[in-house]
Design an enzyme around this catalytic site. Structure first.
Site, PDB file in Angstrom:
ATOM      1  N   ILE A  61      31.744  46.480  16.469  1.00  0.00           N
ATOM      2  CA  ILE A  61      30.702  47.215  15.676  1.00  0.00           C
ATOM      3  C   ILE A  61      31.192  47.616  14.539  1.00  0.00           C
ATOM      4  O   ILE A  61      30.776  48.225  13.468  1.00  0.00           O
ATOM      5  CB  ILE A  61      29.995  48.025  16.505  1.00  0.00           C
ATOM      6  N   THR A 135      25.643  60.577  25.829  1.00  0.00           N
ATOM      7  CA  THR A 135      25.907  61.249  27.087  1.00  0.00           C
ATOM      8  C   THR A 135      25.538  62.723  26.998  1.00  0.00           C
ATOM      9  O   THR A 135      25.378  63.272  25.987  1.00  0.00           O
ATOM     10  CB  THR A 135      27.378  61.076  27.140  1.00  0.00           C
ATOM     11  N   ASP A 136      25.324  63.169  28.279  1.00  0.00           N
ATOM     12  CA  ASP A 136      25.159  64.635  28.355  1.00  0.00           C
ATOM     13  C   ASP A 136      26.294  65.384  28.201  1.00  0.00           C
ATOM     14  O   ASP A 136      26.316  66.553  28.026  1.00  0.00           O
ATOM     15  CB  ASP A 136      24.660  64.942  29.948  1.00  0.00           C
ATOM     16  N   GLU A 137      27.402  64.820  28.088  1.00  0.00           N
ATOM     17  CA  GLU A 137      28.661  65.584  27.762  1.00  0.00           C
ATOM     18  C   GLU A 137      28.633  66.152  26.441  1.00  0.00           C
ATOM     19  O   GLU A 137      29.435  67.226  26.136  1.00  0.00           O
ATOM     20  CB  GLU A 137      29.937  64.660  27.945  1.00  0.00           C
ATOM     21  N   TYR A 161      36.609  62.554  24.023  1.00  0.00           N
ATOM     22  CA  TYR A 161      35.309  61.557  24.096  1.00  0.00           C
ATOM     23  C   TYR A 161      34.084  62.167  23.570  1.00  0.00           C
ATOM     24  O   TYR A 161      33.350  61.674  23.083  1.00  0.00           O
ATOM     25  CB  TYR A 161      35.420  61.082  25.577  1.00  0.00           C
ATOM     26  N   SER A 164      33.536  62.729  20.144  1.00  0.00           N
ATOM     27  CA  SER A 164      33.236  61.786  19.244  1.00  0.00           C
ATOM     28  C   SER A 164      31.690  61.258  19.483  1.00  0.00           C
ATOM     29  O   SER A 164      31.187  60.413  18.599  1.00  0.00           O
ATOM     30  CB  SER A 164      34.158  60.239  19.867  1.00  0.00           C
ATOM     31  N   LYS A 165      31.309  61.236  20.530  1.00  0.00           N
ATOM     32  CA  LYS A 165      29.840  60.911  21.023  1.00  0.00           C
ATOM     33  C   LYS A 165      28.918  61.852  20.184  1.00  0.00           C
ATOM     34  O   LYS A 165      27.966  61.395  19.551  1.00  0.00           O
ATOM     35  CB  LYS A 165      29.576  60.830  22.613  1.00  0.00           C
ATOM     36  N   TYR A 218      40.324  65.611  41.335  1.00  0.00           N
ATOM     37  CA  TYR A 218      40.885  66.522  40.547  1.00  0.00           C
ATOM     38  C   TYR A 218      40.672  67.961  40.944  1.00  0.00           C
ATOM     39  O   TYR A 218      39.552  68.268  41.160  1.00  0.00           O
ATOM     40  CB  TYR A 218      40.344  66.421  38.993  1.00  0.00           C
ATOM     41  N   GLY A 295      40.935  70.744  30.560  1.00  0.00           N
ATOM     42  CA  GLY A 295      39.561  71.036  29.699  1.00  0.00           C
ATOM     43  C   GLY A 295      38.348  70.620  30.630  1.00  0.00           C
ATOM     44  O   GLY A 295      37.471  70.334  30.173  1.00  0.00           O
TER      45      GLY A 295
HETATM   46  P1  NAD Z   1      31.971  50.682  29.401  1.00  0.00           P
HETATM   47  O1  NAD Z   1      33.238  51.351  29.080  1.00  0.00           O
HETATM   48  O2  NAD Z   1      31.684  50.122  30.781  1.00  0.00           O
HETATM   49  O3  NAD Z   1      31.600  49.422  28.350  1.00  0.00           O
HETATM   50  C1  NAD Z   1      31.607  49.588  26.771  1.00  0.00           C
HETATM   51  C2  NAD Z   1      31.453  48.329  26.421  1.00  0.00           C
HETATM   52  O4  NAD Z   1      31.667  48.539  25.155  1.00  0.00           O
HETATM   53  C3  NAD Z   1      32.833  47.270  26.837  1.00  0.00           C
HETATM   54  O5  NAD Z   1      32.014  45.973  27.069  1.00  0.00           O
HETATM   55  C4  NAD Z   1      33.379  47.216  25.508  1.00  0.00           C
HETATM   56  O6  NAD Z   1      34.108  45.869  25.563  1.00  0.00           O
HETATM   57  C5  NAD Z   1      32.473  47.481  24.366  1.00  0.00           C
HETATM   58  N1  NAD Z   1      33.033  47.696  23.166  1.00  0.00           N
HETATM   59  C6  NAD Z   1      33.900  48.790  23.000  1.00  0.00           C
HETATM   60  N2  NAD Z   1      34.162  49.021  21.712  1.00  0.00           N
HETATM   61  C7  NAD Z   1      33.702  48.418  20.915  1.00  0.00           C
HETATM   62  C8  NAD Z   1      33.499  47.773  19.688  1.00  0.00           C
HETATM   63  N3  NAD Z   1      34.195  48.455  18.524  1.00  0.00           N
HETATM   64  N4  NAD Z   1      32.668  46.988  19.075  1.00  0.00           N
HETATM   65  C9  NAD Z   1      32.075  46.096  20.288  1.00  0.00           C
HETATM   66  N5  NAD Z   1      32.021  46.474  21.548  1.00  0.00           N
HETATM   67  C10 NAD Z   1      32.868  47.241  21.971  1.00  0.00           C
HETATM   68  O7  NAD Z   1      30.874  51.860  29.076  1.00  0.00           O
HETATM   69  P2  NAD Z   1      29.465  52.170  29.906  1.00  0.00           P
HETATM   70  O8  NAD Z   1      29.975  53.103  31.015  1.00  0.00           O
HETATM   71  O9  NAD Z   1      28.833  50.957  30.390  1.00  0.00           O
HETATM   72  O10 NAD Z   1      28.835  52.949  28.801  1.00  0.00           O
HETATM   73  C11 NAD Z   1      27.929  52.371  27.700  1.00  0.00           C
HETATM   74  C12 NAD Z   1      27.446  53.740  26.960  1.00  0.00           C
HETATM   75  O11 NAD Z   1      26.952  54.608  27.647  1.00  0.00           O
HETATM   76  C13 NAD Z   1      28.576  54.396  26.081  1.00  0.00           C
HETATM   77  O12 NAD Z   1      28.081  54.661  24.837  1.00  0.00           O
HETATM   78  C14 NAD Z   1      28.761  55.606  26.846  1.00  0.00           C
HETATM   79  O13 NAD Z   1      29.196  56.743  26.261  1.00  0.00           O
HETATM   80  C15 NAD Z   1      27.390  55.912  27.254  1.00  0.00           C
HETATM   81  N6  NAD Z   1      27.046  56.644  28.704  1.00  0.00           N
HETATM   82  C16 NAD Z   1      27.850  56.186  29.763  1.00  0.00           C
HETATM   83  C17 NAD Z   1      27.660  56.814  31.031  1.00  0.00           C
HETATM   84  C18 NAD Z   1      28.417  56.496  32.395  1.00  0.00           C
HETATM   85  O14 NAD Z   1      28.174  57.227  33.386  1.00  0.00           O
HETATM   86  N7  NAD Z   1      28.913  55.172  32.419  1.00  0.00           N
HETATM   87  C19 NAD Z   1      27.137  57.983  30.840  1.00  0.00           C
HETATM   88  C20 NAD Z   1      26.430  58.483  29.743  1.00  0.00           C
HETATM   89  C21 NAD Z   1      26.664  57.800  28.711  1.00  0.00           C
HETATM   90  O1  DAU Z   2      28.459  62.582  32.112  1.00  0.00           O
HETATM   91  C1  DAU Z   2      28.254  61.283  31.343  1.00  0.00           C
HETATM   92  C2  DAU Z   2      29.506  60.831  31.350  1.00  0.00           C
HETATM   93  O2  DAU Z   2      30.045  60.361  32.671  1.00  0.00           O
HETATM   94  C3  DAU Z   2      29.911  59.562  30.271  1.00  0.00           C
HETATM   95  O3  DAU Z   2      29.496  59.750  29.320  1.00  0.00           O
HETATM   96  C4  DAU Z   2      31.252  58.990  30.460  1.00  0.00           C
HETATM   97  O4  DAU Z   2      31.282  57.919  29.718  1.00  0.00           O
HETATM   98  C5  DAU Z   2      31.441  58.454  31.924  1.00  0.00           C
HETATM   99  O5  DAU Z   2      32.916  58.072  32.042  1.00  0.00           O
HETATM  100  C6  DAU Z   2      31.505  59.737  32.980  1.00  0.00           C
HETATM  101  O6  DAU Z   2      32.313  61.082  32.646  1.00  0.00           O
HETATM  102  P1  DAU Z   2      33.038  61.851  33.680  1.00  0.00           P
HETATM  103  O7  DAU Z   2      34.342  62.139  33.211  1.00  0.00           O
HETATM  104  O8  DAU Z   2      32.157  62.620  34.298  1.00  0.00           O
HETATM  105  O9  DAU Z   2      33.157  60.557  34.735  1.00  0.00           O
HETATM  106  P2  DAU Z   2      34.558  60.039  35.627  1.00  0.00           P
HETATM  107  O10 DAU Z   2      34.056  59.114  36.689  1.00  0.00           O
HETATM  108  O11 DAU Z   2      35.812  59.938  34.976  1.00  0.00           O
HETATM  109  O12 DAU Z   2      34.807  61.370  36.540  1.00  0.00           O
HETATM  110  C7  DAU Z   2      33.617  61.995  37.314  1.00  0.00           C
HETATM  111  C8  DAU Z   2      34.177  63.025  37.954  1.00  0.00           C
HETATM  112  O13 DAU Z   2      35.305  63.052  38.757  1.00  0.00           O
HETATM  113  C9  DAU Z   2      34.824  64.332  36.935  1.00  0.00           C
HETATM  114  O14 DAU Z   2      34.491  65.571  37.478  1.00  0.00           O
HETATM  115  C10 DAU Z   2      36.362  64.068  37.113  1.00  0.00           C
HETATM  116  C11 DAU Z   2      36.454  63.624  38.436  1.00  0.00           C
HETATM  117  N1  DAU Z   2      37.400  62.764  38.784  1.00  0.00           N
HETATM  118  C12 DAU Z   2      37.627  61.422  38.089  1.00  0.00           C
HETATM  119  C13 DAU Z   2      38.626  60.747  38.368  1.00  0.00           C
HETATM  120  C14 DAU Z   2      38.744  59.489  37.657  1.00  0.00           C
HETATM  121  C15 DAU Z   2      38.411  63.011  39.844  1.00  0.00           C
HETATM  122  O15 DAU Z   2      38.151  63.866  40.741  1.00  0.00           O
HETATM  123  N2  DAU Z   2      39.492  62.059  40.300  1.00  0.00           N
HETATM  124  C16 DAU Z   2      39.412  60.831  39.535  1.00  0.00           C
HETATM  125  O16 DAU Z   2      40.466  60.096  39.726  1.00  0.00           O
END
Ligand code: NAD
Ligand code: DAU
Length: 356
Positions: A61, A135-137, A161, A164-165, A218, A295
């Site tokens: 992108i 994201t809610d973050e 992260y 940047s979002k 964690y 953090g």
């Molecule tokens: P993911 O990490 O599983 O997938 C990200 C995808 O983007 C991958 O296929 C990767 O190859 C592609 N990508 C990365 N950089 C790119 C680039 N420069 N150009 C083209 N493709 C690129 O992510 P996800 O969990 O599916 O999240 C998707 C979106 O939703 C993200 O924007 C994330 O911030 C948002 N989001 C995710 C969650 C969650 O819980 N997973 C929650 C809230 C928001």
């Molecule tokens: O809230 C939306 C976000 O949720 C998205 O924007 C992000 O892309 C997605 O990765 C996710 O972020 P979190 O940091 O909340 O997700 P994660 O699965 O990494 O962690 C969830 C919770 O679990 C968090 O409080 C950290 C904790 N954790 C995570 C890992 C990987 C652990 O306790 N142990 C672990 O090994």
């Protein structure tokens, strides 16, 4: 046939979205632009091989020239932007790729979308949508007794992260406000379900538990997340795309606040029932408290009343049914798991958890 340009569609949510859109309607063609980082997995969409409604394009992108050709060639009616670096822990170890893709990449995509959109006739400009998935973050961290995030909460991102979002969300807003590009932004809570890369908490815990490995919680495990089943999220995105008001943002949550310890113990209890003869039963005996994330945000929770009111969406899956479906999917897809772990996965796991 209307064309949707999906970016980042080889990842977790993007691939579930593509599958659900193609199940839902026949009159759509999806062009999936993904640069296949470690988190992008073509196996997620292997079931679409031979389906003329789906086209994969390997690209970034952040590459304006490439995007320009793509817009001219496929003439999409909508862009749905999932492409991002998404793992908070990785952003703490190295923020640069997050700035490159989440900020600069999103800006590049917005600019090319704007140029294309401005070239359309009035009816095409009116129908066009740029849906940005966030994201809610971006709202920061809640106290345990604070009300959930609404769309009015000020941004207060705490990790590289989420910073940047948040920056990307501001650019999307600015393109809507300044140029009139019909943008929509969604801010959702933690997703879970099939096809999530196993560095994230739920799939990591499922796979570690199945292999009798430590379950690294964690800190004290009291951090709260609001869990949303990925298919419910895809349903919400479809409705926002078709019924959302341009210029608006919509929060999407699962009405499902849980502490991390509750989530991990629920996974353990479900695995005790599914795998009663596993070597380490009860699976809870694998729980290990490890050093906290720097953090670490205490709590996220979403007030979804705007999306419920405006587009009539509510989540359908309960946490118990969604989690059981997720666990069974990881058990039934060992080839997917092996492929996901075949790249730099082991390097990451060693780096992140070695000290524990
Ligand atoms: P993911 O990490 O599983 O997938 C990200 C995808 O983007 C991958 O296929 C990767 O190859 C592609 N990508 C990365 N950089 C790119 C680039 N420069 N150009 C083209 N493709 C690129 O992510 P996800 O969990 O599916 O999240 C998707 C979106 O939703 C993200 O924007 C994330 O911030 C948002 N989001 C995710 C969650 C969650 O819980 N997973 C929650 C809230 C928001
Ligand atoms: O809230 C939306 C976000 O949720 C998205 O924007 C992000 O892309 C997605 O990765 C996710 O972020 P979190 O940091 O909340 O997700 P994660 O699965 O990494 O962690 C969830 C919770 O679990 C968090 O409080 C950290 C904790 N954790 C995570 C890992 C990987 C652990 O306790 N142990 C672990 O090994």
């Amino acid at each position: 046939m209307s064309v949707i340009l999906v970016t980042g569609g080889a990842g977790f949510i993007g691939s579930n979205f593509i599958l659900s859109e193609l199940r839902r309607r026949d009159d759509v063609r999806i062009v999936n632009l993904d640069c296949l980082t470690y988190a992008g997995n073509p196996m997620n969409l292997a079931g679409l091989r031979g389906d003329s409604r789906y086209l994969f394009i390997h690209g970034n992108i952040g590459d304006g020239c490439w995007l320009r050709n793509l817009f001219e060639r496929y003439r999409p009616e909508a862009v749905v932007n999932f492409a991002a670096e998404t793992h908070v822990d990785r952003s703490i170890l190295g923020p640069e790729p997050f700035v490159r893709t989440n900020v600069m990449g999103t800006c590049c995509l917005l600019e090319e979308a704007r140029c294309y959109w401005e070239s359309l006739p009035a009816s095409g400009r009116k129908a066009f949508r740029f849906l940005h998935i966030s994201t809610d973050e971006v709202y920061g961290s809640l106290k345990l007794d604070s009300p959930p995030f609404t769309e009015e909460n000020p941004f207060a991102p705490n990790s590289p992260y989420s910073a940047s979002k948040a920056a990307a969300d501001h650019f999307v807003r600015a393109y809507g406000h300044t140029y009139g590009l019909p943008t929509l932004t969604t801010n959702c809570s933690n997703n879970y379900g099939p096809r999530q890369f196993p560095e994230k908490m739920i799939p990591l815990m499922i796979l570690n538990a199945l292999e009798g490995k430590a379950l690294p919680v964690y800190g004290d495990g009291r951090n709260v997340r609001d869990w949303l089943f990925v298919e419910d999220h895809c349903d919400a995105l479809h409705r926002v795309l078709t019924h959302g008001r341009p210029g608006e943002t919509y929060n999407i949550g699962g009405h499902c606040e849980k502490t991390n310890l509750e989530v991990v113990t629920t996974i353990c209890r479900m695995l005790d029932a599914i795998r009663p003869k596993a070597p380490r039963v009860p699976h809870e005996s694998l729980i290990t408290f490890v050093e906290d994330r720097p953090g670490h945000d205490l709590r996220y929770a979403i007030d979804s009343s705007k999306i419920e009111r405006e587009v009539g969406w509510t989540p359908k899956e309960t946490f118990e049914t969604g989690l059981e479906r997720t666990i069974r999917w990881y058990i039934e897809n060992p080839a997917w798991v092996a492929a996901a772990r075949s790249g730099d996965y082991h390097v990451w796991i060693k780096r992140q958890y070695a000290a524990q």
